[in-house]
Design an enzyme around this catalytic site. Sequence first.
Site, mmCIF file in Angstrom:
data_model
loop_
_atom_site.group_PDB
_atom_site.id
_atom_site.type_symbol
_atom_site.label_atom_id
_atom_site.label_comp_id
_atom_site.label_asym_id
_atom_site.label_seq_id
_atom_site.Cartn_x
_atom_site.Cartn_y
_atom_site.Cartn_z
ATOM 1 N N ALA A 65 40.269 42.185 36.164
ATOM 2 C CA ALA A 65 39.120 41.326 35.842
ATOM 3 C C ALA A 65 38.814 41.439 34.347
ATOM 4 O O ALA A 65 39.123 42.454 33.717
ATOM 5 C CB ALA A 65 37.918 41.764 36.660
ATOM 6 N N GLU A 82 43.790 44.581 43.908
ATOM 7 C CA GLU A 82 42.944 44.162 45.033
ATOM 8 C C GLU A 82 43.435 42.840 45.620
ATOM 9 O O GLU A 82 43.512 42.683 46.845
ATOM 10 C CB GLU A 82 41.494 44.042 44.563
ATOM 11 C CG GLU A 82 40.945 45.395 44.152
ATOM 12 C CD GLU A 82 39.489 45.328 43.758
ATOM 13 O OE1 GLU A 82 38.647 45.672 44.586
ATOM 14 O OE2 GLU A 82 39.191 44.925 42.622
ATOM 15 N N GLU A 135 39.192 51.294 37.758
ATOM 16 C CA GLU A 135 37.762 50.983 37.591
ATOM 17 C C GLU A 135 36.914 52.209 37.279
ATOM 18 O O GLU A 135 35.927 52.117 36.556
ATOM 19 C CB GLU A 135 37.217 50.296 38.856
ATOM 20 C CG GLU A 135 37.709 48.886 39.092
ATOM 21 C CD GLU A 135 39.045 48.792 39.806
ATOM 22 O OE1 GLU A 135 39.707 49.834 40.003
ATOM 23 O OE2 GLU A 135 39.439 47.671 40.171
HETATM 24 N N1 DAK Z 1 39.674 42.542 30.359
HETATM 25 C C1 DAK Z 1 39.474 42.069 29.104
HETATM 26 N N2 DAK Z 1 40.299 42.266 28.102
HETATM 27 C C2 DAK Z 1 41.376 43.038 28.328
HETATM 28 C C3 DAK Z 1 41.636 43.593 29.590
HETATM 29 C C4 DAK Z 1 40.722 43.337 30.639
HETATM 30 N N3 DAK Z 1 40.923 43.771 31.909
HETATM 31 N N4 DAK Z 1 42.787 44.302 29.507
HETATM 32 C C5 DAK Z 1 43.202 44.174 28.258
HETATM 33 N N5 DAK Z 1 42.356 43.423 27.533
HETATM 34 C C6 DAK Z 1 42.435 43.028 26.132
HETATM 35 C C7 DAK Z 1 42.318 44.245 25.209
HETATM 36 O O1 DAK Z 1 40.955 44.549 24.996
HETATM 37 C C8 DAK Z 1 42.974 43.716 23.962
HETATM 38 O O2 DAK Z 1 42.069 42.816 23.312
HETATM 39 P P1 DAK Z 1 42.073 42.633 21.706
HETATM 40 O O3 DAK Z 1 41.834 43.979 21.162
HETATM 41 O O4 DAK Z 1 43.447 42.090 21.388
HETATM 42 O O5 DAK Z 1 40.965 41.661 21.480
HETATM 43 C C9 DAK Z 1 44.111 42.855 24.520
HETATM 44 O O6 DAK Z 1 43.735 42.541 25.864
HETATM 45 C C10 DAK Z 1 45.446 43.556 24.542
HETATM 46 O O7 DAK Z 1 45.241 44.814 25.175
HETATM 47 P P2 DAK Z 1 45.920 46.167 24.620
HETATM 48 O O8 DAK Z 1 45.909 46.204 23.139
HETATM 49 O O9 DAK Z 1 45.290 47.297 25.359
HETATM 50 O O10 DAK Z 1 47.435 45.930 25.105
HETATM 51 P P3 DAK Z 1 48.475 46.993 25.589
HETATM 52 O O11 DAK Z 1 49.758 46.214 25.759
HETATM 53 O O12 DAK Z 1 48.478 48.205 24.701
HETATM 54 O O13 DAK Z 1 47.972 47.478 27.039
HETATM 55 C C11 DAK Z 1 47.075 47.205 29.258
HETATM 56 C C12 DAK Z 1 47.942 46.580 28.122
HETATM 57 C C13 DAK Z 1 46.914 46.102 30.336
HETATM 58 C C14 DAK Z 1 47.812 48.380 29.867
HETATM 59 C C15 DAK Z 1 45.723 47.682 28.688
HETATM 60 O O14 DAK Z 1 45.134 46.601 27.983
HETATM 61 C C16 DAK Z 1 44.735 48.128 29.723
HETATM 62 O O15 DAK Z 1 44.830 49.252 30.264
HETATM 63 N N6 DAK Z 1 43.717 47.307 29.952
HETATM 64 C C17 DAK Z 1 42.591 47.675 30.777
HETATM 65 C C18 DAK Z 1 42.827 47.172 32.128
HETATM 66 C C19 DAK Z 1 41.777 47.569 33.100
HETATM 67 O O16 DAK Z 1 41.066 48.575 33.036
HETATM 68 N N7 DAK Z 1 41.747 46.705 34.084
HETATM 69 C C20 DAK Z 1 40.896 46.863 35.201
HETATM 70 C C21 DAK Z 1 39.782 45.968 34.971
HETATM 71 S S1 DAK Z 1 38.554 46.286 36.096
HETATM 72 C C22 DAK Z 1 33.951 43.105 40.613
HETATM 73 C C23 DAK Z 1 34.911 43.352 41.454
HETATM 74 C C24 DAK Z 1 36.141 43.687 40.994
HETATM 75 C C25 DAK Z 1 36.382 43.857 39.680
HETATM 76 C C26 DAK Z 1 35.391 43.575 38.827
HETATM 77 C C27 DAK Z 1 34.189 43.192 39.270
HETATM 78 N N8 DAK Z 1 32.676 42.767 41.060
HETATM 79 C C28 DAK Z 1 32.327 43.107 42.411
HETATM 80 C C29 DAK Z 1 31.806 42.052 40.203
HETATM 81 C C30 DAK Z 1 37.634 44.261 39.199
HETATM 82 C C31 DAK Z 1 37.667 45.086 38.136
HETATM 83 C C32 DAK Z 1 38.816 45.209 37.322
HETATM 84 O O17 DAK Z 1 39.836 44.563 37.456
#
Ligand code: DAK
Length: 262
Positions: A68, A116, A136
């Site tokens: 997300a 998910e 998360e």
């Molecule tokens: N959201 C927004 N931006 C993201 C992102 C994300 N999930 N993942 C990466 N980015 C952005 C980074 O901030 C960066 O932005 P800039 O600095 O270029 O502006 C750009 O994408 C490139 O990322 P990296 O520089 O980190 O690139 P790498 O190749 O080094 O790494 C990576 C890629 C995918 C391994 C890394 O970016 C990473 O670990 N990202 C975090 C992913 C993460 O934590 N994802 C889980 C998200 S939480 C809900 C229910 C469910 C959910 C939410 C709400 N409700 C009930 C309301 C679900 C939650 C999730 O999915």
Amino acid sequence: MPPKLKNLKLEIRKNIAYITLNRPKHLNVFDTETLNELEKTLISLENNAKVKVVCLLSDHDKVFTAGANIKEMNANNVIEAKHFAELGHRIAQKLETMPQPVIVGINGYALGGGVEFACACDIRIASERAVLSQPEIDIGIIPGWGGTQRLARIVGPGKAKELIYTGKRINAEEAFEIGLVNMVVPADKLNEAVKEMAETIASKGKIALFEAKKAINQVSQSPLDVGLRFEIESWSTLFETYDQKEGMGAFLEGRKPIFKDK
Ligand code: DAK
């Protein structure tokens, strides 16, 4: 009419719908716009009588999805957060309960909401380069699109707790060992493997296929006696179909059946 799409691609070939996440510059992150497109696409497909199997893929060679959109979520007020949560839940629910089997092809990172949604699909095929995680916990939340429930049903509560409490990343082989993915294939063969599985499934009779999905879904919804009763009902209704007569008749005549989905 299929919806107009910007962040996804949709192709329908040989009774199979291929949905491809197509926001490569944004790591296929799920923002509200993409989620809305995905929901509309799934609704259009569940009502498309020609579609027997749905496949979910990514156009990015390193990422299925980074999950997300954390930037968008961080700016949410309570009402927006609720809308975002409900939208994601509706999509997971749709993947799980739409009549067609859904196959997901996971290449590269599948994080958070990506795992998910994958858990809500019927069959998960990973490339050797897949990396899966529910991270998360590291951003101060828990999986919120059904991850605490579906992941635990697939890999068992113990393993789900380990993954969700630590947020650790696992590779394709580990995901296969714990039963999170059905198979692992070389990265350059992923789309082909998904297509092959989809074509095999699409060659079966649609009515039996859709009944099988409904019956197996009872596993997570009902106690055993209710599920077994459901199977009896479901099984016997198939005896009203052309495909049952054709299938059994063909077997007895020693030939391949020609199913007509009726
Ligand atoms: N959201 C927004 N931006 C993201 C992102 C994300 N999930 N993942 C990466 N980015 C952005 C980074 O901030 C960066 O932005 P800039 O600095 O270029 O502006 C750009 O994408 C490139 O990322 P990296 O520089 O980190 O690139 P790498 O190749 O080094 O790494 C990576 C890629 C995918 C391994 C890394 O970016 C990473 O670990 N990202 C975090 C992913 C993460 O934590 N994802 C889980 C998200 S939480 C809900 C229910 C469910 C959910 C939410 C709400 N409700 C009930 C309301 C679900 C939650 C999730 O999915």
